[in-house]
Design a protein around this motif. Structure first.
Motif, mmCIF file in Angstrom:
data_model
loop_
_atom_site.group_PDB
_atom_site.id
_atom_site.type_symbol
_atom_site.label_atom_id
_atom_site.label_comp_id
_atom_site.label_asym_id
_atom_site.label_seq_id
_atom_site.Cartn_x
_atom_site.Cartn_y
_atom_site.Cartn_z
ATOM 1 N N PRO A 107 0.803 -1.235 0.000
ATOM 2 C CA PRO A 107 0.000 0.000 0.000
ATOM 3 C C PRO A 107 0.833 1.280 0.000
ATOM 4 O O PRO A 107 0.332 2.333 -0.380
ATOM 5 C CB PRO A 107 -0.837 -0.120 1.289
ATOM 6 C CG PRO A 107 -0.125 -1.136 2.129
ATOM 7 C CD PRO A 107 0.516 -2.082 1.170
ATOM 8 N N LEU A 108 2.097 1.187 0.401
ATOM 9 C CA LEU A 108 2.934 2.387 0.435
ATOM 10 C C LEU A 108 3.489 2.759 -0.935
ATOM 11 O O LEU A 108 4.040 3.844 -1.100
ATOM 12 C CB LEU A 108 4.083 2.205 1.430
ATOM 13 C CG LEU A 108 3.682 2.069 2.897
ATOM 14 C CD1 LEU A 108 4.916 1.913 3.771
ATOM 15 C CD2 LEU A 108 2.865 3.274 3.357
ATOM 16 N N VAL A 109 3.373 1.872 -1.912
ATOM 17 C CA VAL A 109 3.878 2.202 -3.246
ATOM 18 C C VAL A 109 2.763 2.244 -4.287
ATOM 19 O O VAL A 109 3.020 2.406 -5.475
ATOM 20 C CB VAL A 109 4.962 1.202 -3.705
ATOM 21 C CG1 VAL A 109 6.138 1.216 -2.771
ATOM 22 C CG2 VAL A 109 4.394 -0.210 -3.835
ATOM 23 N N THR A 135 0.608 10.367 -3.366
ATOM 24 C CA THR A 135 1.130 9.112 -2.811
ATOM 25 C C THR A 135 0.604 8.846 -1.402
ATOM 26 O O THR A 135 0.228 9.774 -0.679
ATOM 27 C CB THR A 135 2.665 9.160 -2.753
ATOM 28 O OG1 THR A 135 3.062 10.073 -1.719
ATOM 29 C CG2 THR A 135 3.254 9.630 -4.084
ATOM 30 N N PRO A 136 0.601 7.583 -0.991
ATOM 31 C CA PRO A 136 0.109 7.229 0.351
ATOM 32 C C PRO A 136 0.968 7.807 1.463
ATOM 33 O O PRO A 136 0.497 7.993 2.588
ATOM 34 C CB PRO A 136 0.161 5.698 0.364
ATOM 35 C CG PRO A 136 0.466 5.262 -1.013
ATOM 36 C CD PRO A 136 1.005 6.412 -1.761
ATOM 37 N N THR A 210 -7.664 15.815 0.848
ATOM 38 C CA THR A 210 -8.124 16.077 2.214
ATOM 39 C C THR A 210 -7.837 14.883 3.114
ATOM 40 O O THR A 210 -7.388 15.038 4.265
ATOM 41 C CB THR A 210 -9.631 16.379 2.229
ATOM 42 O OG1 THR A 210 -9.886 17.562 1.452
ATOM 43 C CG2 THR A 210 -10.131 16.595 3.651
ATOM 44 N N GLU A 211 -8.070 13.689 2.594
ATOM 45 C CA GLU A 211 -7.798 12.476 3.374
ATOM 46 C C GLU A 211 -6.320 12.379 3.731
ATOM 47 O O GLU A 211 -5.961 12.033 4.861
ATOM 48 C CB GLU A 211 -8.230 11.247 2.571
ATOM 49 C CG GLU A 211 -8.062 9.940 3.310
ATOM 50 C CD GLU A 211 -8.536 8.744 2.512
ATOM 51 O OE1 GLU A 211 -8.275 7.605 2.951
ATOM 52 O OE2 GLU A 211 -9.159 8.945 1.448
ATOM 53 N N VAL A 212 -5.446 12.700 2.772
ATOM 54 C CA VAL A 212 -4.009 12.655 3.033
ATOM 55 C C VAL A 212 -3.602 13.770 4.000
ATOM 56 O O VAL A 212 -2.748 13.573 4.870
ATOM 57 C CB VAL A 212 -3.219 12.774 1.716
ATOM 58 C CG1 VAL A 212 -1.727 12.877 1.994
ATOM 59 C CG2 VAL A 212 -3.501 11.571 0.825
ATOM 60 N N CYS A 213 -4.209 14.944 3.863
ATOM 61 C CA CYS A 213 -3.899 16.061 4.763
ATOM 62 C C CYS A 213 -4.220 15.715 6.210
ATOM 63 O O CYS A 213 -3.577 16.223 7.144
ATOM 64 C CB CYS A 213 -4.689 17.308 4.358
ATOM 65 S SG CYS A 213 -4.094 18.119 2.857
ATOM 66 N N ASN A 214 -5.195 14.859 6.406
ATOM 67 C CA ASN A 214 -5.630 14.506 7.763
ATOM 68 C C ASN A 214 -4.809 13.374 8.378
ATOM 69 O O ASN A 214 -5.068 12.971 9.514
ATOM 70 C CB ASN A 214 -7.109 14.101 7.752
ATOM 71 C CG ASN A 214 -8.015 15.284 7.456
ATOM 72 O OD1 ASN A 214 -7.668 16.433 7.739
ATOM 73 N ND2 ASN A 214 -9.174 15.022 6.872
ATOM 74 N N LYS A 259 11.575 8.325 -3.906
ATOM 75 C CA LYS A 259 10.807 7.160 -3.517
ATOM 76 C C LYS A 259 9.350 7.313 -3.902
ATOM 77 O O LYS A 259 8.699 6.385 -4.292
ATOM 78 C CB LYS A 259 10.920 6.938 -2.012
ATOM 79 C CG LYS A 259 10.273 5.613 -1.558
ATOM 80 C CD LYS A 259 10.732 5.240 -0.199
ATOM 81 C CE LYS A 259 10.215 3.860 0.206
ATOM 82 N NZ LYS A 259 10.746 3.376 1.434
ATOM 83 N N GLU A 260 8.837 8.544 -3.815
ATOM 84 C CA GLU A 260 7.442 8.726 -4.151
ATOM 85 C C GLU A 260 7.179 8.715 -5.635
ATOM 86 O O GLU A 260 6.064 8.538 -6.053
ATOM 87 C CB GLU A 260 6.919 10.040 -3.557
ATOM 88 C CG GLU A 260 6.501 9.878 -2.119
ATOM 89 C CD GLU A 260 5.636 8.667 -1.934
ATOM 90 O OE1 GLU A 260 4.722 8.401 -2.722
ATOM 91 O OE2 GLU A 260 5.889 7.915 -0.976
ATOM 92 N N VAL A 261 8.186 8.908 -6.438
ATOM 93 C CA VAL A 261 7.985 8.703 -7.874
ATOM 94 C C VAL A 261 7.619 7.244 -8.095
ATOM 95 O O VAL A 261 6.917 6.884 -9.012
ATOM 96 C CB VAL A 261 9.279 9.056 -8.671
ATOM 97 C CG1 VAL A 261 9.133 8.646 -10.125
ATOM 98 C CG2 VAL A 261 9.549 10.530 -8.569
ATOM 99 N N GLN A 262 8.145 6.417 -7.190
ATOM 100 C CA GLN A 262 7.829 4.998 -7.266
ATOM 101 C C GLN A 262 6.417 4.704 -6.819
ATOM 102 O O GLN A 262 5.927 3.623 -7.029
ATOM 103 C CB GLN A 262 8.804 4.185 -6.415
ATOM 104 C CG GLN A 262 10.257 4.383 -6.842
ATOM 105 C CD GLN A 262 11.191 3.670 -5.913
ATOM 106 O OE1 GLN A 262 10.770 3.103 -4.919
ATOM 107 N NE2 GLN A 262 12.463 3.690 -6.210
ATOM 108 N N GLY A 263 5.727 5.631 -6.185
ATOM 109 C CA GLY A 263 4.441 5.370 -5.603
ATOM 110 C C GLY A 263 3.309 5.405 -6.581
ATOM 111 O O GLY A 263 3.389 5.796 -7.705
#
Length: 263
Positions: A107-109, A135-136, A210-214, A259-263
């Motif tokens: 789930p992290l990628v 990204t997650p 918004t979900e990620v901001c929280n 790393k987040e380019v990988q996500g």
């Protein structure tokens, strides 16, 4: 990883289709050559019919053999002999799901959302079209295009930030992200204005951001590269001290944007 694999699969499929097209062209050329030989031989025998009277039997045999030779016979035989070296017409194109790699499905990628949006930039606040990846881990990465995802032009760390919809009459399908910096200093807060392609896309981006901001904001000392600044924004041209208090998650301490380019 996902973006790079999609790019790789797209290129492989392009080559796959190019080779298939070339094979079809060669097959058509072979068929054309056979038809030309048939016509030439038949013309020759018709022209020399009187002089070659005694060879009528031979001419008839050659002509019949050529008539029974299908235009694609030679190519079909060649394909059968070398099918291990050619691309089958029935071979399907690849999809990213066909590629196996380490941590596939983690789930992290797995990218939360990606797509094109416009962002207001510069002194004149012009709209610039870019490709974005959410990204997650909590980053919104900006790339010039889907074909250039090696290093993001901009990376916004979202946890602790907020997002709001802009005036729909003045700025249709637009929204604003209010980024809170690690130290909580108001003077260092930044706002980024985006415009989606439709009302549906706007709402989907707002909901997911918004979900990620929280998400909970990690705290604690972190050593990061000089181009990761403490206001949650990755600026490739920045030069700041490498060690400071940061809110960037531990998973992204050394090479967060990469790393987040990988996500």
């Amino acid at each position: 990883v996902t973006l790079q694999i999609r790019k790789q699969v797209k290129e492989e499929n392009r080559l796959h289709e190019a080779v298939q097209a070339l094979q079809r062209q060669v097959g058509a050329f072979e068929g054309g050559v056979i038809e030309e030989i048939k016509t030439t031989v038949q013309t020759f025998y018709n022209w020399r019919a009187n002089e070659l009277y005694e060879y009528k039997g031979n001419a008839a045999a050659v002509t019949k053999a050529l008539e029974n030779l299908h235009p694609d016979s030679e190519w079909t035989h060649f394909v059968e002999m070398h099918k291990g070296l050619l691309v089958s017409d029935n071979a399907r194109l690849k999809t990213p799901d066909d590629i196996d790699y380490e941590n596939k499905g983690n789930p992290l990628v797995v990218t939360i959302k990606q797509g094109r949006m416009e962002r207001k930039t510069g002194v004149l606040k012009n709209w610039n079209d870019r490709y974005y990846v959410l990204t997650p881990i909590g980053y919104l990465h900006e790339f010039k295009s889907l074909d250039d995802t090696t290093d993001p032009e901009l990376s916004i760390f979202l946890p602790g930030s907020s997002v709001s919809e802009k005036d729909s009459h003045k700025n249709p399908h637009s929204f604003e992200i209010h980024v809170r910096n690690a130290a909580g200093l108001i003077k260092h807060e930044k706002n980024f204005t985006f415009k989606a392609n439709s009302r549906e896309e706007q709402q989907d981006w707002i909901d997911k951001i918004t979900e990620v901001c929280n998400h909970p904001v990690p705290t604690g000392p972190t050593t990061l590269p000089a181009n990761i600044v403490t206001d949650g924004v990755h600026d490739p041209s920045a030069t700041v001290p490498a060690t400071y208090q940061s809110e960037v998650p531990p998973q992204e301490q050394v090479s967060a944007p990469a790393k987040e380019v990988q996500g």
